[in-house]
Design a protein around this motif. Structure first.
Motif, mmCIF file in Angstrom:
data_model
loop_
_atom_site.group_PDB
_atom_site.id
_atom_site.type_symbol
_atom_site.label_atom_id
_atom_site.label_comp_id
_atom_site.label_asym_id
_atom_site.label_seq_id
_atom_site.Cartn_x
_atom_site.Cartn_y
_atom_site.Cartn_z
ATOM 1 N N VAL A 441 0.876 -1.174 0.000
ATOM 2 C CA VAL A 441 0.000 0.000 0.000
ATOM 3 C C VAL A 441 0.911 1.221 0.000
ATOM 4 O O VAL A 441 1.723 1.393 0.921
ATOM 5 C CB VAL A 441 -0.932 0.019 1.227
ATOM 6 N N VAL A 442 0.815 2.066 -1.038
ATOM 7 C CA VAL A 442 1.689 3.224 -1.174
ATOM 8 C C VAL A 442 1.041 4.421 -0.497
ATOM 9 O O VAL A 442 -0.109 4.779 -0.794
ATOM 10 C CB VAL A 442 1.977 3.523 -2.650
ATOM 11 N N ALA A 443 1.808 5.037 0.428
ATOM 12 C CA ALA A 443 1.376 6.256 1.088
ATOM 13 C C ALA A 443 2.204 7.405 0.530
ATOM 14 O O ALA A 443 3.406 7.505 0.809
ATOM 15 C CB ALA A 443 1.546 6.142 2.603
ATOM 16 N N VAL A 444 1.564 8.246 -0.276
ATOM 17 C CA VAL A 444 2.247 9.410 -0.870
ATOM 18 C C VAL A 444 2.204 10.518 0.173
ATOM 19 O O VAL A 444 1.178 11.198 0.350
ATOM 20 C CB VAL A 444 1.585 9.831 -2.187
ATOM 21 N N ASN A 445 3.309 10.713 0.882
ATOM 22 C CA ASN A 445 3.365 11.608 2.040
ATOM 23 C C ASN A 445 3.749 13.031 1.606
ATOM 24 O O ASN A 445 4.138 13.260 0.463
ATOM 25 C CB ASN A 445 4.381 11.053 3.046
ATOM 26 N N LYS A 446 3.612 13.918 2.572
ATOM 27 C CA LYS A 446 3.962 15.341 2.412
ATOM 28 C C LYS A 446 3.108 16.011 1.334
ATOM 29 O O LYS A 446 3.592 16.821 0.543
ATOM 30 C CB LYS A 446 5.448 15.490 2.094
ATOM 31 N N MET A 447 1.817 15.643 1.356
ATOM 32 C CA MET A 447 0.906 16.267 0.388
ATOM 33 C C MET A 447 0.570 17.704 0.770
ATOM 34 O O MET A 447 0.003 18.448 -0.039
ATOM 35 C CB MET A 447 -0.391 15.458 0.296
ATOM 36 N N PRO A 476 -2.945 0.104 -4.106
ATOM 37 C CA PRO A 476 -3.632 1.380 -3.772
ATOM 38 C C PRO A 476 -2.620 2.480 -3.450
ATOM 39 O O PRO A 476 -1.647 2.247 -2.724
ATOM 40 C CB PRO A 476 -4.478 1.017 -2.553
ATOM 41 N N PHE A 477 -2.843 3.667 -4.002
ATOM 42 C CA PHE A 477 -2.031 4.850 -3.717
ATOM 43 C C PHE A 477 -2.887 5.809 -2.896
ATOM 44 O O PHE A 477 -3.928 6.286 -3.368
ATOM 45 C CB PHE A 477 -1.570 5.521 -5.011
ATOM 46 N N ILE A 478 -2.451 6.114 -1.666
ATOM 47 C CA ILE A 478 -3.221 6.961 -0.766
ATOM 48 C C ILE A 478 -2.424 8.234 -0.500
ATOM 49 O O ILE A 478 -1.335 8.172 0.084
ATOM 50 C CB ILE A 478 -3.525 6.248 0.566
ATOM 51 N N PRO A 479 -2.911 9.419 -0.902
ATOM 52 C CA PRO A 479 -2.238 10.677 -0.559
ATOM 53 C C PRO A 479 -2.456 10.985 0.925
ATOM 54 O O PRO A 479 -3.600 11.011 1.409
ATOM 55 C CB PRO A 479 -2.921 11.721 -1.446
ATOM 56 N N VAL A 480 -1.380 11.213 1.674
ATOM 57 C CA VAL A 480 -1.474 11.455 3.117
ATOM 58 C C VAL A 480 -0.552 12.616 3.478
ATOM 59 O O VAL A 480 0.308 13.041 2.688
ATOM 60 C CB VAL A 480 -1.066 10.204 3.926
ATOM 61 N N SER A 481 -0.758 13.090 4.698
ATOM 62 C CA SER A 481 0.110 14.116 5.270
ATOM 63 C C SER A 481 0.278 13.809 6.742
ATOM 64 O O SER A 481 -0.719 13.712 7.482
ATOM 65 C CB SER A 481 -0.499 15.512 5.077
ATOM 66 N N ALA A 482 1.510 13.667 7.174
ATOM 67 C CA ALA A 482 1.782 13.340 8.571
ATOM 68 C C ALA A 482 1.570 14.532 9.486
ATOM 69 O O ALA A 482 1.436 14.369 10.706
ATOM 70 C CB ALA A 482 3.218 12.833 8.716
ATOM 71 N N THR A 484 -0.901 17.204 8.852
ATOM 72 C CA THR A 484 -2.318 17.597 8.931
ATOM 73 C C THR A 484 -3.235 16.409 9.162
ATOM 74 O O THR A 484 -4.406 16.599 9.525
ATOM 75 C CB THR A 484 -2.723 18.287 7.625
ATOM 76 N N GLY A 485 -2.747 15.188 8.972
ATOM 77 C CA GLY A 485 -3.593 14.020 9.150
ATOM 78 C C GLY A 485 -4.407 13.678 7.937
ATOM 79 O O GLY A 485 -5.308 12.806 8.000
ATOM 80 N N GLN A 486 -4.130 14.288 6.829
ATOM 81 C CA GLN A 486 -4.877 14.031 5.599
ATOM 82 C C GLN A 486 -4.666 12.585 5.147
ATOM 83 O O GLN A 486 -3.551 12.091 5.059
ATOM 84 C CB GLN A 486 -4.413 15.007 4.511
ATOM 85 N N GLY A 487 -5.741 11.884 4.849
ATOM 86 C CA GLY A 487 -5.689 10.561 4.269
ATOM 87 C C GLY A 487 -5.311 9.446 5.236
ATOM 88 O O GLY A 487 -5.124 8.298 4.789
ATOM 89 N N ILE A 488 -5.216 9.711 6.541
ATOM 90 C CA ILE A 488 -4.821 8.670 7.493
ATOM 91 C C ILE A 488 -5.904 7.600 7.579
ATOM 92 O O ILE A 488 -5.614 6.388 7.543
ATOM 93 C CB ILE A 488 -4.540 9.282 8.876
ATOM 94 N N ASN A 489 -7.155 7.991 7.671
ATOM 95 C CA ASN A 489 -8.243 7.010 7.756
ATOM 96 C C ASN A 489 -8.315 6.166 6.486
ATOM 97 O O ASN A 489 -8.521 4.941 6.546
ATOM 98 C CB ASN A 489 -9.582 7.726 7.992
ATOM 99 N N GLU A 490 -8.159 6.818 5.335
ATOM 100 C CA GLU A 490 -8.174 6.050 4.079
ATOM 101 C C GLU A 490 -7.013 5.044 4.032
ATOM 102 O O GLU A 490 -7.172 3.929 3.515
ATOM 103 C CB GLU A 490 -8.101 6.997 2.870
ATOM 104 N N LEU A 491 -5.875 5.436 4.575
ATOM 105 C CA LEU A 491 -4.724 4.533 4.582
ATOM 106 C C LEU A 491 -5.002 3.301 5.448
ATOM 107 O O LEU A 491 -4.728 2.164 5.035
ATOM 108 C CB LEU A 491 -3.482 5.274 5.103
#
Length: 836
Positions: A441-447, A476-482, A484-491
Motif C-alpha cells: 500500500v503506497v502512502a504518498v506523504n507530504k501532500m 492502492p495509492f493513498i495521498p497522506v500528510s503526517a 495535517t492528518g490528511q488521508g490517514i483514515n483512508e490509509l
C-alpha cells in the motif's frame, strides 16, 4: 582368478610383450603369441622361475629380524646447556608359527622320553636292590640253619619246628622291601607326571590311591570321603572363576543406528570391530579416511552393509530440535487476527512521523539525528480495528533489517515523499516486499507541501512494476500528510482491506510461536528482546526458546513499557528473563520444560559454532590463495559494540561492503552492550580500533584505553562511523607511484676519462639535471639503459644540478656505451595517496 592373455599380463606387470614371452620361454611355458592365454598354474610357475633366477627362494622366509634405533637428547647441567645424546637400540626376531609349534612338540616328546627312561632306570634299580636283599636274607637263613654240627636223630620234629620260624621272617622282609620299592617307583612316577602338567582330575586319583595304600588305621572310607570333598571344592572354585563368554560359532549381525555424521572410530565401535577393518573397507570403496575422519550417513550405511551388519535406524542431527518442535500442537479452529504492517521507504520521507500521528506520540524526537535506527514494534487500536506496526529504518545500511521486517509482516506501507519521488532505498523496499510476496500500500506523504507531485510518484513507481489501482493495477495509492492528518483514515482502511483479502488467521490458545524483532542488553534489566507473537498465547512465566537463548519470561512489557500478563497473535511485546540477546529474525517458541529448552539451545549453539568454524576455515584458505596470487591484503581490525542487535548486524554488513582488493575491514569482535575491559584488551592484542554505537565504555575499559593508547570512538549516527572507516581504510591503501620527468640532457660528444671511463658532454635542453636522481638513456626515443649518474661536472667542479641551457659532463654509472645523439632523461618517483 580368471585366465588372461599374454598381452593383458604384460600390461599388468608393466613390461613389453616380447620380454614377457622370452621369460615364459625360459621358464618352459608353451606360450609363443600375445593372444594366447595364461592359467593360474602357469603364472605360479613363471613367478617361481623368476624368483629362482634372481637368487630368491620360492619358499616363504622362516624367520625375520627387526632392528630399531631411537636417538634422544638429554640436557644436563645448569640451565640445560650441556646436551648428552642417548641412543637406544632394539632387536627382535620373529619365527614362523609352524617352526615354533614344531620345536615345542619336539621338546615335549624329548621330555616324555627322558621321564620314561628315568622311570625305567628307577624300577630296574629297585628290582636289583630287592633281589640283592632277598639273596642276602636267604644266605643268612642258610647260615643260621647250618650252625648245629650234629643234630640229634631222636628229635627231628624239634629241628623242623625250629627251622620254620627262622624262614618266615626272611620272606616277610623280602615282601616288605618289594612293596617299598614299588611305592618309591610310584612316587617318582607321580613327580614326573606333575612336571609334565597333569590335570587336576588325574592328581585327585593319584592322591586317592596314595591315601588308600598308606592308610592302615581303618579310616580308609573317611579319608576317601575327604579326598572327594577336597576335589569337589577345587572343581567348584574352578567353575566359579570361569567367565560366561562363549566364542560365537557363526557371524554376529548387529543393528546399527547411524546419525547424520559419524567418525570412523565411532562406527567401528558400534560394529565391534577394529577401526583398521573399517578403513580397509573404505579403501575398497575408493575412500581414503583416517580414524578421526567424519563420514556422512550414506557412506556409513554402505560400510555397515558391506561388513555384514544392518542399519536399523537413521538418526537426524536435528532430532532433538524436531522433537521439541513437534511437541507444539494446537486444538480448535483458527480465528481472525490483526494484520502486521511494516512501514518502509527512503530516509526522511516521513515514515515515523506518519506513525507518530497514528499513535499520538512523539517517536522522532527520541531518535539520534532525526532518523530511526532501530526496528520499532507496537500495536495501535484504531476505529477500524487493531493494527500492529513495524517501523524499519530507511537508510541503506539497514537493508538487512528492512528485509527481515518484510519477511515477518503481512502488509507493507511504502512511504514516498510527494516532493522527492522514488529514491534508491524506495526501490530496495519494493524489491524486499516483492521477494517476500507481501502486498503493498503506497502512502504518498507530504501532500501538504506546495511542491508535492503525486503523479510523479505514480509514474516512477509504475516504471518499477508498481501499478496504481486507478491505472488498472492492484496497488492502492493513498495521498497522506503526517502533519495535517490528511488521508490517514483512508490509509488504515486500505490496509485492513488488504488484510481481509489475505484472510489472516491464527490460534489464540496454546503455546506461543513467533519471531524476534529486536534485542538489546539493558544495564539494569539484563537482556531484553522484542517478540512478535504469530501463533498461540505468550504468558508471563512461560519458558521461551529463542534461537540460541532461553529463559523464563519474568516480565512482559508492551511498547509503552507497561507490564502485561499475556500477548496473543500479532501483538509485539518485550520479554525479560532470557539468558542472552537472540539475533533479530530468530524464531521463538514456548517449550514445556527449561531442561528441554537448554538442551536445544546448547545444540543450536554448538551447530552454529561448527558452521562459523567451517566458514572461518574456508575464509582462511581463500585468503591464503588470494594472498599467494595477488599479494598480501591490508586489513583494518575493528572491535564493534552496539546498543541493539539489529544495528550491530547492519553496521557489520556496511563495513564489509567497503572492502577492496587491497584493504578490507576485519571485525575482530562484536556484541550488544557497553564496552568492557575484555573488549579493549582484545583490541590491544589485535591492534584494532574500538567503535561504540550508542554505547559507552566502563571505567576499567577506559583505563586500558589510556594505558595502551587504543583508538576508541563513539558514534550515534551511522554516517559518521562509515566516513571515518573509509578514511582509515584509505590510509592503509598502498600509495600510487607516479614518475615525473625533471630534466633532459642531449649528448653532443663522448670523452674518455682514466678515472670514470666514458664521459658524455651534454647540453641540458629541458628542465634540470640532478645528480642524485634516477636516469634513463634514450636512443632514438627507445630506452636502452636505466640507472643512475656516477658524476655530474661543470668544467672541473662537481655540481649537484645543472639547469636548462647549460653544458655539463655526465658519467653514467655501469654503462659505457653512450653515443653522440643520445638523450639522458632524469626522472623522479613520487608517492600519491589514494582514496576509496
Amino acid at each position: 582368478m580368471a585366465d588372461v592373455t599374454v598381452k593383458e599380463l604384460a600390461d599388468v606387470v608393466k613390461i613389453s610383450v616380447d620380454r614377457l614371452l622370452s621369460q615364459m620361454k625360459e621358464a618352459g611355458l608353451p606360450q609363443t603369441a600375445a593372444e594366447q592365454t595364461v592359467s593360474d598354474e602357469q603364472k605360479q610357475t613363471l613367478l617361481s622361475f623368476l624368483k629362482k633366477s634372481h637368487g630368491e627362494s620360492a619358499e616363504a622366509p622362516k624367520k625375520i629380524t627387526l632392528k630399531r634405533k631411537a636417538t634422544t637428547t638429554l640436557k644436563t647441567g645448569q640451565g640445560g646447556k650441556k646436551a648428552v645424546t642417548i641412543e637406544v637400540r632394539k632387536k627382535r626376531t620373529y619365527v614362523k608359527r609352524e617352526e615354533v609349534d614344531n620345536s615345542a612338540e619336539k621338546a615335549r616328546l624329548e621330555e616324555e622320553a627322558r621321564l620314561a627312561a628315568e622311570r625305567e632306570a628307577a624300577a630296574k634299580a629297585a628290582a636289583e636292590k630287592v633281589a640283592a636283599e632277598k639273596a642276602a636274607a636267604e644266605k643268612a637263613a642258610a647260615d643260621k640253619a647250618a650252625k648245629p654240627a650234629a643234630p640229634s636223630a631222636d628229635k627231628p620234629k624239634a629241628v623242623a619246628s625250629k627251622k620254620e620260624p627262622a624262614k618266615k621272617p626272611a620272606e616277610e622282609d623280602v615282601a616288605q622291601k618289594r612293596a617299598e620299592a614299588e611305592v618309591a617307583a610310584k612316587r617318582q612316577e607321580e613327580g614326573a607326571g606333575r612336571k609334565k602338567g597333569k590335570t587336576d582330575k588325574k592328581r585327585e586319583r593319584d592322591d586317592d590311591s596314595r591315601f588308600m595304600d598308606r592308610d592302615n588305621s581303618g579310616n580308609r572310607g573317611n579319608r576317601k570321603a575327604k579326598v572327594k570333598l577336597k576335589g569337589g571344592n577345587r572343581r567348584a572354585s574352578k567353575q566359579a572363576n570361569e567367565h560366561a563368554f562363549t566364542k560365537p560359532t557363526a557371524p554376529v549381525t548387529k543393528d546399527i543406528e547411524l546419525p547424520e555424521a559419524i567418525t570412523v572410530g565411532d562406527l567401528a565401535q558400534k560394529m565391534a570391530v577394529k577401526a583398521g577393518e573399517v578403513i580397509k573397507e573404505l579403501m575398497k570403496m575408493g575412500v581414503m579416511a583416517t580414524i578421526n575422519q567424519t563420514l556422512d550417513q550414506d557412506t556409513a550405511t554402505l560400510v555397515v552393509e558391506e561388513m555384514g551388519h544392518k542399519v536399523s535406524k537413521l538418526i537426524s542431527d536435528n532430532a532433538l530440535e524436531e522433537a521439541v518442535t513437534d511437541s507444539v500442537s494446537y486444538d480448535g479452529e483458527e480465528t481472525t487476527r490483526a494484520p502486521v504492517v511494516t512501514v518502509m521507504g527512503h530516509v526522511d520521507h516521513g515514515k515515523t512521523s506518519l506513525l507518530d500521528y497514528i499513535r499520538k506520540s512523539r517517536v522522532v524526537s527520541g531518535e539520534a539525528g532525526g532518523i530511526t535506527q532501530h526496528i520499532g514494534a507496537y500495536h495501535v487500536d484504531t476505529d477500524h480495528g487493531m493494527v500492529s506496526f513495524l517501523d524499519t529504518p530507511g537508510h541503506a545500511a539497514f537493508t538487512s533489517m528492512r528485509a527481515r521486517g518484510a519477511q515477518s509482516t503481512d502488509v507493507v506501507i511504502l512511504v514516498v515523499a510527494a516532493d522527492d519521488g522514488v529514491m534508491p532505498q524506495t526501490e530496495e523496499a519494493v524489491q524486499h516486499a516483492k521477494a517476500a510476496g507481501v502486498p503493498i500500500v503506497v502512502a504518498v506523504n507530504k501532500m501538504d507541501k506546495e511542491t508535492a507531485d503525486p503523479d510523479r510518484v505514480k509514474n516512477e513507481l509504475s516504471a518499477r512494476d508498481v501499478i496504481p489501482e486507478d491505472w488498472g493495477g492492484d496497488v492502492p495509492f493513498i495521498p497522506v500528510s503526517a502533519h495535517t492528518g490528511q488521508g490517514i483514515n483512508e490509509l488504515l482502511e486500505a490496509v485492513l482491506l488488504q488484510a481481509e483479502l489475505l484472510e489472516l488467521k491464527a490460534h489464540f490458545d496454546g503455546p506461543a510461536q513467533g519471531v524476534v524483532v529486536e534485542s538489546r542488553l539493558d544495564k539494569g534489566r539484563g537482556p531484553v528482546a522484542t517478540l512478535l507473537v504469530q501463533n498461540g498465547m505468550l504468558n508471563k512465566g512461560d519458558i521461551v526458546l529463542a534461537g540460541t537463548c532461553y529463559g523464563r519470561a519474568r516480565a512482559l512489557l508492551d511498547e509503552n513499557g507497561k507490564q502485561t500478563e499475556g500477548a496473543g497473535p500479532s501483538i509485539p511485546v518485550e520479554i525479560l528473563g532470557l539468558n542472552g540477546t537472540p539475533d533479530a529474525g530468530d524464531n521463538f517458541m514456548v517449550v514445556e520444560s527449561e531442561k528441554k529448552a537448554r538442551e536445544v539451545a546448547e545444540f543450536r549453539e554448538t551447530k552454529l559454532k561448527e558452521q562459523v568454524q567451517q566458514r572461518q576455515q574456508a575464509a582462511k584458505l581463500d585468503a591464503l590463495f588470494n594472498n599467494m596470487a595477488e599479494g598480501e591484503v591490508s586489513s583494518l581490525n575493528v572491535v564493534l559494540k552496539a546498543d541493539v542487535r539489529g544495528s550491530l548486524e547492519a553496521i557489520i554488513a556496511s563495513l564489509q561492503k567497503l572492502a577492496t582488493d587491497e584493504v578490507k575491514v576485519n571485525v575482530v569482535s562484536s556484541g550488544v552492550g557497553g564496552i568492557t575491559e575484555t573488549d579493549t584488551t582484545l583490541a590491544v592484542a589485535s591492534g584494532a580500533v574500538v567503535f561504540g554505537f550508542n554505547v559507552r565504555a566502563d571505567n576499567a575499559a577506559k583505563k586500558v584505553v589510556e594505558a595502551n593508547d587504543v583508538d576508541m570512538r563513539y558514534y550515534s549516527v551511522i554516517y559518521d562511523l562509515i566516513d571515518d572507516v573509509k578514511q582509515a581504510m584509505a590510509g592503509l591503501l598502498a600509495p600510487e607511484l607516479r614518475e615525473e620527468i625533471v630534466g633532459v640532457a642531449e649528448v653532443r660528444d663522448v670523452f674518455k676519462s682514466p678515472k670514470f671511463g666514458q664521459i658524455a658532454g651534454c647540453m641540458v635542453i629541458d628542465g634540470t639535471v640532478y645528480r642524485n636522481k634516477k636516469i634513463r638513456v634514450l636512443r632514438e626515443n627507445v630506452v636502452v639503459y636505466e640507472g643512475e649518474l656516477e658524476s655530474l661536472r661543470r668544467f672541473k667542479d662537481d655540481v649537484q644540478d645543472v639547469r636548462q641551457g647549460i653544458e655539463c659532463g655526465i658519467g653514467v654509472k655501469n654503462y659505457q656505451d653512450v653515443r653522440p645523439g643520445d638523450q639522458i632523461e632524469v626522472f623522479d618517483v613520487r608517492e600519491v595517496a589514494r582514496t576509496l
